[in-house]
Structures are given as structure tokens and as C-alpha cells.
Design an enzyme around this catalytic site. Structure first.
Site, PDB file in Angstrom:
ATOM      1  N   ASP A   1    -103.792 -84.829   9.306  1.00 13.54           N
ATOM      2  CA  ASP A   1    -104.549 -83.784   9.990  1.00 13.54           C
ATOM      3  C   ASP A   1    -104.803 -82.577   9.090  1.00 13.54           C
ATOM      4  O   ASP A   1    -103.926 -81.722   8.924  1.00 13.54           O
ATOM      5  CB  ASP A   1    -103.740 -83.365  11.229  1.00 13.54           C
ATOM      6  CG  ASP A   1    -104.437 -82.295  12.035  1.00 13.54           C
ATOM      7  OD1 ASP A   1    -103.846 -81.805  13.008  1.00 13.54           O
ATOM      8  OD2 ASP A   1    -105.589 -81.950  11.686  1.00 13.54           O
TER       9      ASP A   1
ATOM     10  N   ASP B   1    -111.854 -80.946   9.200  1.00 14.51           N
ATOM     11  CA  ASP B   1    -110.696 -81.193  10.059  1.00 14.51           C
ATOM     12  C   ASP B   1    -110.575 -82.675  10.440  1.00 14.51           C
ATOM     13  O   ASP B   1    -111.198 -83.130  11.413  1.00 14.51           O
ATOM     14  CB  ASP B   1    -110.834 -80.333  11.316  1.00 14.51           C
ATOM     15  CG  ASP B   1    -109.633 -80.450  12.227  1.00 14.51           C
ATOM     16  OD1 ASP B   1    -109.591 -79.720  13.238  1.00 14.51           O
ATOM     17  OD2 ASP B   1    -108.727 -81.279  11.927  1.00 14.51           O
TER      18      ASP B   1
END
Ligand code: RB9
Length: 330
Positions: free
Chosen positions: A34, A217
């Protein structure tokens, strides 16, 4: 050193999971890498059994190299309302053959229902900047920041794919993984994110020069973009509407939808329409959820997996005071 790991998509490419070895003997967990957060947290023997639903658990007591870090706790929440919290141990963490012997592993003592329900996701491995790690009172360092000095290059790259396994590489750039040139743009990491400026967009064959700030992201599924762009996009989709009950723009699953192109640096990345017909939004399979949604109230755009899987992206810590993002077509 350098390494390469597979990023395996969950249903509808909601997230991508990568195997990670923790402890001695190694316990393998599948984590969501992430770049939008900086905590490495895992389902564990400390997670209440009623909150565990098939996930692999890390058990520090079964690892001869785990060490409890006294007095440290962590707690993280995300924009979708999901959250987790717990305590901290250090242990050996190996990703793609690259190890760090005393990595902070944040052991979950509580996870929210959406994580509990997600049986394939055993936790997250944060790849944003360590300054937004949530451990208190002593902030911890991400796995990438820990291994970076031993890597040939202070970079990692994402090559996510649509409904197929992709690749995360650490310490090198695979010249076969992209076409044309990599275009680098400066990163503003003051908020701890991989934040950059996009320079425009195209819908179908209409190009609009427009500068806007966004973050790269890998942990967010969708592309959350300025309302102006989202409105212009769905204006080209017959029958599209903003559904508050379904939580975003939906459209008839058989609608003809346009490609979406974003410009960053000298490259334009084409997100094919098929990536934007994201998932069925209702049982009848009539309405489909859009992969492009508005970034209302976030303060910046989020280039999540829908946008990233159309590109080869270089996360370059480079000369520490000026990290940068490289973008290439593939
Ligand atoms: O948190 C991350 C990356 N890790 C996600 C981990 C994760 C969170 N549920 C998960 C579920 C499964 C796997 C991983 C995750 N990115 C950022 S930066 C700003 C926001 C934000 C802030 C305020 C409002 C909105 C966004 C988010 C955000 O909340 N994204 C998730 C999301 C998810 C759905 C909808 C919007 C945003």
C-alpha cells in the site's frame, strides 16, 4: 540486493496481494502492498477469533526471532471507515528475497468488519513515507526504508495488471516492463504520500490541460479525481448517474464508455474503458460501478489501482531531499 514479487489481484481487482515471509521459521502471509499508508500490520494470534474469517495469522510466539516492543501501540483508520489497531513486535520480514531482520510488525488486536470479511487479505505492507507511520510513542520505519540502503537502486516499481497477476520490483528497474521513456515528476512528500502534479486529461478525443495534485496509491482500488473531470467523463456515458445509495457514479453495464487518459510529465497514460467498467453494482447486474469517482473532501486526487494498472510506475526515493515518481506506458 534486489527482488521481484507477484501482485495477485482479488476479485474485480479490488486489491492486489503479495506473499511476505515473517519470522523464523517463516510464516507466509499475503499482504496488500500500500503506497498510500506506512504501517505494516497483520492479522495475528492476538486478533480476536470472532474477527478472524479465514485469514492467515502471524503468531510471534512461534517465531524464534520475534521480540516484543514494550509500550508501543498503533491505530489506523482509512477513508472508507475501515480501521485496525494493536501492539508491536520486531521480527525478520522477507519480501521477494530481500530481508530485514528487525522490521516493526504491527500485530492487530482489533480489525474492523470490512477487514474481517476479507478472508484473503492477511494485512497491509505500507510503502508511503515513514513519517505517517501510526506507532506511538515511537514512530516506526517502513520495510522499504529499512532495506533501501542495501538495494542496488533506492527505488521500487509497480506493474499492476487488469485481472491478472502483476509485479512489484525492489531495487531495480526492469527495462523490459515498459515502452517508450520513463517520465519523472517531483514528489511532494510533506503529507507522507507519493504526491505529484498531473498536467491534464483526455476523455475520448477531447484533451483538457489542467494541473491537479494527486497521490500514487496502490492501496486504493479506484481513481478518485476532481469533480470537474468526473462530471465531464460521465457526461459521455448514457444513463450514468450519481447513486448515493451505491456510493458513487453508476451506469448501465451495457453502456458504451470512453477511455480516460491522464497526462503526467511528458507521458499520457491511457486507462481503457474496460478498466473503468469496474464492477456490477447491483444483483440484477444492470448497473455497473465506475472506476472513476470524485475526490470530494479528500483534499487531493487518488490515483488508485484503476489508474496505476495502466502504467509502469517508479517510486524513486532517490536523493532523499527530492523523491520522484517515474511514469511510463507499457
Ligand atoms: O488509505 C489509503 C491507502 N490505504 C487503503 C487501505 C485500505 C482501506 N480499506 C481497505 C480495504 C481493503 C484493502 C485495503 C484497504 N489511501 C488514502 S489517502 C486518502 C484517503 C482518503 C481519506 C479520506 C477520504 C477518502 C480517502 C485514503 C483512503 O482512505 N483510501 C482507501 C479508500 C477506500 C475506499 C474508498 C475511499 C478510500
Amino acid at each position: 540486493s534486489h527482488g521481484s514479487a507477484e501482485a495477485v489481484p482479488e476479485k474485480d481487482d479490488i486489491q492486489y496481494l503479495t506473499p511476505v515471509q515473517i519470522g523464523t521459521p517463516p510464516q507466509t502471509l499475503n499482504l496488500d502492498f500500500d503506497s498510500g499508508s506506512s504501517d505494516l500490520w497483520v492479522f495475528s494470534s492476538e486478533t480476536p477469533s470472532r474477527q478472524v474469517n479465514g485469514q492467515a495469522l502471524y503468531d510471534p510466539s512461534k517465531s524464534s526471532t520475534s521480540k516484543k516492543v514494550d509500550g508501543q501501540t498503533w491505530s489506523i483508520s482509512y477513508g472508507d471507515g475501515s480501521a485496525s489497531s494493536g501492539i508491536v513486535v520486531t521480527d525478520n520480514v522477507e519480501v521477494a528475497g530481500v530481508s530485514f531482520p528487525s522490521q516493526a510488525v504491527e500485530v492487530a488486536q482489533k480489525v474492523s468488519s470490512s477487514f474481517s470479511a476479507d478472508e484473503n487479505n492477511d494485512g497491509l505492507l505500507g510503502l508511503a513515507f515513514s513519517k505517517i507511520n501510526t506507532v506511538k510513542p515511537t514512530r516506526q520505519t517502513t520495510w522499504f526504508d529499512n532495506v533501501m540502503p542495501n538495494l542496488e537502486k533506492p527505488v521500487w516499481t509497480s506493474d499492476l495488471k487488469n485481472d491478472a497477476p502483476g509485479t512489484y520490483n525492489f531495487g531495480y528497474i526492469d527495462e523490459e516492463a515498459y515502452t517508450g521513456e520513463i517520465s519523472y515528476v517531483p514528489v511532494d512528500n510533506s503529507q507522507g504520500f507519493w504526491s505529484f502534479e498531473a498536467s491534464g486529461y483526455s476523455i475520448g478525443n477531447v484533451t483538457v490541460p489542467m494541473k491537479f495534485q494527486g497521490i500514487a496509491d496502490t492501496g486504493t482500488s479506484l481513481a478518485m479525481l476532481p469533480q470537474e473531470i468526473v462530471t465531464a467523463y460521465y457526461k459521455q456515458v448514457p444513463g450514468a448517474s450519481m447513486s448515493y445509495s451505491l456510493g458513487g457514479y453508476v451506469f448501465p453495464c451495457n453502456a458504451k464508455i470512453p477511455d480516460f487518459t491522464y497526462m503526467v510529465g511528458d507521458v499520457s497514460i491511457v486507462v481503457p474503458a474496460s478498466f473503468i467498467n469496474y464492477a456490477e453494482a447491483d444483483e440484477a447486474g444492470k448497473k455497473c460501478f465506475g472506476g472513476i469517482q470524485p475526490d470530494t473532501d479528500i483534499g487531493f486526487s487518488i490515483f488508485g489501482d484503476v489508474a496505476l494498472k495502466a502504467a509502469f510506475v517508479v517510486f524513486d526515493v532517490g536523493t532523499q531531499d527530492q523523491p520522484r515518481l517515474g511514469w511510463a506506458k507499457k
